[in-house]
Design a protein around this motif. Structure first.
Motif, PDB file in Angstrom:
ATOM      1  N   ILE A  53      -5.015 -16.217  -2.628  1.00 40.44           N
ATOM      2  CA  ILE A  53      -3.540 -16.101  -3.114  1.00 40.44           C
ATOM      3  C   ILE A  53      -3.061 -14.587  -3.087  1.00 40.44           C
ATOM      4  O   ILE A  53      -1.871 -14.642  -2.531  1.00 40.44           O
ATOM      5  N   LEU A  54      -4.332 -14.117  -2.280  1.00 42.51           N
ATOM      6  CA  LEU A  54      -4.001 -12.086  -3.476  1.00 42.51           C
ATOM      7  C   LEU A  54      -4.416 -11.722  -2.052  1.00 42.51           C
ATOM      8  O   LEU A  54      -3.689 -10.671  -2.480  1.00 42.51           O
ATOM      9  N   PHE A  55      -4.605 -12.931  -1.053  1.00 45.17           N
ATOM     10  CA  PHE A  55      -4.834 -12.032   0.495  1.00 45.17           C
ATOM     11  C   PHE A  55      -3.945 -11.598   1.248  1.00 45.17           C
ATOM     12  O   PHE A  55      -4.408 -10.514   2.056  1.00 45.17           O
ATOM     13  N   SER A  56      -2.346 -11.754   1.343  1.00 43.38           N
ATOM     14  CA  SER A  56      -1.242 -11.186   1.423  1.00 43.38           C
ATOM     15  C   SER A  56      -0.072 -11.203   0.695  1.00 43.38           C
ATOM     16  O   SER A  56      -0.215 -12.304  -0.174  1.00 43.38           O
ATOM     17  N   GLY A 105       1.607  -0.776  -0.444  1.00 37.11           N
ATOM     18  CA  GLY A 105       0.209   0.096  -0.131  1.00 37.11           C
ATOM     19  C   GLY A 105       1.088   0.877  -0.546  1.00 37.11           C
ATOM     20  O   GLY A 105       0.429   2.214   0.304  1.00 37.11           O
ATOM     21  N   LEU A 106       1.941   0.960  -0.468  1.00 32.84           N
ATOM     22  CA  LEU A 106       3.585   2.572  -0.865  1.00 32.84           C
ATOM     23  C   LEU A 106       2.015   3.869  -1.652  1.00 32.84           C
ATOM     24  O   LEU A 106       1.661   3.298  -2.210  1.00 32.84           O
ATOM     25  N   LYS A 107       2.454   4.861  -0.928  1.00 29.58           N
ATOM     26  CA  LYS A 107       1.387   5.897  -1.607  1.00 29.58           C
ATOM     27  C   LYS A 107       2.331   6.159  -3.034  1.00 29.58           C
ATOM     28  O   LYS A 107       4.076   5.793  -3.504  1.00 29.58           O
ATOM     29  N   THR A 112     -10.007  -3.235  -2.526  1.00 34.30           N
ATOM     30  CA  THR A 112     -11.017  -3.950  -3.227  1.00 34.30           C
ATOM     31  C   THR A 112     -10.833  -4.683  -4.454  1.00 34.30           C
ATOM     32  O   THR A 112     -11.773  -5.877  -4.823  1.00 34.30           O
ATOM     33  N   PRO A 113     -10.224  -4.611  -4.916  1.00 37.10           N
ATOM     34  CA  PRO A 113     -10.257  -5.780  -6.283  1.00 37.10           C
ATOM     35  C   PRO A 113      -9.957  -6.659  -6.207  1.00 37.10           C
ATOM     36  O   PRO A 113     -10.776  -7.249  -6.515  1.00 37.10           O
ATOM     37  N   GLN A 158      -3.165  -4.545  -5.960  1.00 37.30           N
ATOM     38  CA  GLN A 158      -3.288  -4.973  -4.320  1.00 37.30           C
ATOM     39  C   GLN A 158      -2.993  -4.522  -3.134  1.00 37.30           C
ATOM     40  O   GLN A 158      -1.893  -5.371  -2.798  1.00 37.30           O
ATOM     41  N   THR A 159      -3.853  -3.842  -2.755  1.00 37.88           N
ATOM     42  CA  THR A 159      -2.802  -3.748  -1.602  1.00 37.88           C
ATOM     43  C   THR A 159      -3.107  -5.238   0.114  1.00 37.88           C
ATOM     44  O   THR A 159      -4.455  -5.731  -0.517  1.00 37.88           O
ATOM     45  N   CYS A 160      -2.018  -5.784   0.494  1.00 37.97           N
ATOM     46  CA  CYS A 160      -1.972  -6.821   1.388  1.00 37.97           C
ATOM     47  C   CYS A 160      -3.198  -6.622   2.515  1.00 37.97           C
ATOM     48  O   CYS A 160      -2.520  -5.777   2.974  1.00 37.97           O
TER      49      CYS A 160
END
Length: 419
Positions: free
Chosen positions: A343-346, A245-247, A331-332, A263-265
């Motif tokens: 698998i994209l959860f984190s 989630g880096l700006k 949200t994506p 996708q943010t973790c």
């Protein structure tokens, strides 16, 4: 096998030690090495020891020339993994052309000793600690300079690995950075960037390592240089880029791979949430946030979050602001099937790698320069999953998701003919 068993029984009957400086193991090691060297010499000369070197049995290459023969031997001390220092007799030939393989010229260590040094370096031990370890376990002193030369051998290999061509398409790329202390005039924190790609076959591949700018923290500007390099090395597309989630990172990804989804973790979001709240509420907050990130749709997630805001908004406004700011990139994955969500959860894939990196870095404290830090991180990467069993489990875990990828991203996903 029976001969070795007989030797062991005889040693025990005589009260001779099995291990140790005068033990049977050391004698067997000496015997095996010297026998191997004699076999190498026989192959080099074309005839066995005590056999004539002239006539029909002479080496074909030697016909019409002065025959090359054995010319005694010389004593050499070698360092072994199992028996420490061993004195062996290395055969010589009259022409001086014999190049032994098992104990090469100018080498006083078996190859396995080099592998041991590299393995200990990957675990974060310093050259002094490795030297002391070898002295303690094998009773042989290996200087710090020798150990440094062993690890320096991987520098060329590391350079090639960092510049190797990559696959054209990856299902997902996970990116993150860790902080390493590097002495550049004075010891300072420095970000080191890493990326893991998941191939269309479900295989995990560490795409590269990059040393960030001294004095700067993790930044989107440097990620632009990293992603551009990945593109230049052959990566034309990826379905997802999973990050912390880096700006500014979504804009960087869009400029590199326009169709990729950022996708943010979720794990990062949860960790940051707990940093902003009291420990006594963690369990309750975790249960309520789970209703948000496991919602069936983005709209349902929004409704759950509104409920969450009504409960915690007044007590923890910074927590609400954290999720609001990350909402667009959080949200994506909610738009996709559960196989992709799981698998994209984190960024656990790269978090596991970073945990290995941090363990090695923490053991060293700090590094004298950027190259030393990169070399240590590369050796950690090089030592991952030598059996391949972990990779097999990883690949199987991804198979259900890859079948969904092939349907959802039809047109971008390569067919069998394309790879």
């Amino acid at each position: 096998m029976e001969a070795i068993a007989a030797l062991v029984r005889r040693a025990r009957a005589n009260g001779d030690p099995i291990a140790g400086p005068q033990g049977l193991l050391k004698k067997l090691t000496k015997m095996v090495l010297e026998t191997s060297l004699e076999e190498e010499m026989s192959e080099h000369l074309g005839h066995s020891k005590h056999q004539p070197s002239l006539g029909q049995d002479a080496h074909p290459a030697a016909v019409g020339e002065q025959r090359n023969v054995r010319n005694g031997s010389r004593t050499k001390t070698v360092m072994t993994d199992s028996a420490g220092k061993v004195d062996i007799q290395v055969p010589r030939d009259r022409a001086g052309t014999f190049e032994p393989v098992i104990v090469p010229k100018h080498h006083r260590k078996l190859a396995s000793v080099d592998a041991l040094v590299l393995s200990l370096t990957a675990k974060g031990l310093t050259t002094g600690e490795i030297s002391a370890h070898l002295e303690e376990i094998y009773g042989a002193a290996v200087s710090k300079d020798t150990i440094a030369r062993i690890t320096d051998k991987v520098s060329e290999e590391m350079t090639e690995w960092l510049a190797r061509p990559l696959d054209a398409i990856y299902a997902a790329i996970f990116i993150d950075a860790i902080v390493v202390k590097v002495r550049d005039g004075q010891v300072a924190n420095r970000p080191f960037y890493a990326a893991i790609g998941v191939s269309v076959d479900g295989c995990k591949d560490v795409l590269g390592l990059w040393a960030g700018t001294p004095g700067d923290g993790e930044g989107a500007k440097y990620w632009l240089a990293v992603l551009t390099e990945l593109k230049n090395r052959g990566v034309t597309d990826t379905m997802f880029v999973v990050c912390d989630g880096l700006k500014g990172l979504p804009e960087v990804v869009e400029s590199t791979w326009p169709d990729a989804i950022v996708q943010t973790c979720v794990i990062h979001l949860l960790r940051n949430s707990f940093r902003l709240t009291s420990r006594k509420y963690w369990d309750q907050i975790a249960r309520e946030l789970k209703l948000v990130y496991t919602a069936p749709t983005a709209a349902a997630a929004r409704a759950e979050f509104d409920t969450f805001t009504g409960v915690w908004g007044q007590r923890y406004p910074a927590l609400i602001r954290l999720w609001e700011n990350a909402w667009e990139q959080f949200t994506p994955f909610l738009a996709y099937e559960v196989e992709i969500r799981r698998i994209l959860f984190s960024t656990n894939a790269i978090e596991s790698l970073n945990a290995r990196y941090r363990r090695a870095v923490r053991a060293r404290g700090h590094f004298p320069n950027e190259h030393a830090a990169l070399k240590c991180l590369y050796l950690v990467t090089r030592s991952l999953d030598p059996t391949g069993k972990g990779q097999a489990r990883w690949t199987m875990r991804w198979k259900p998701a890859l079948n969904v990828f092939a349907t959802v991203f039809e047109g971008r996903w390569p067919t069998a003919e394309q790879y």
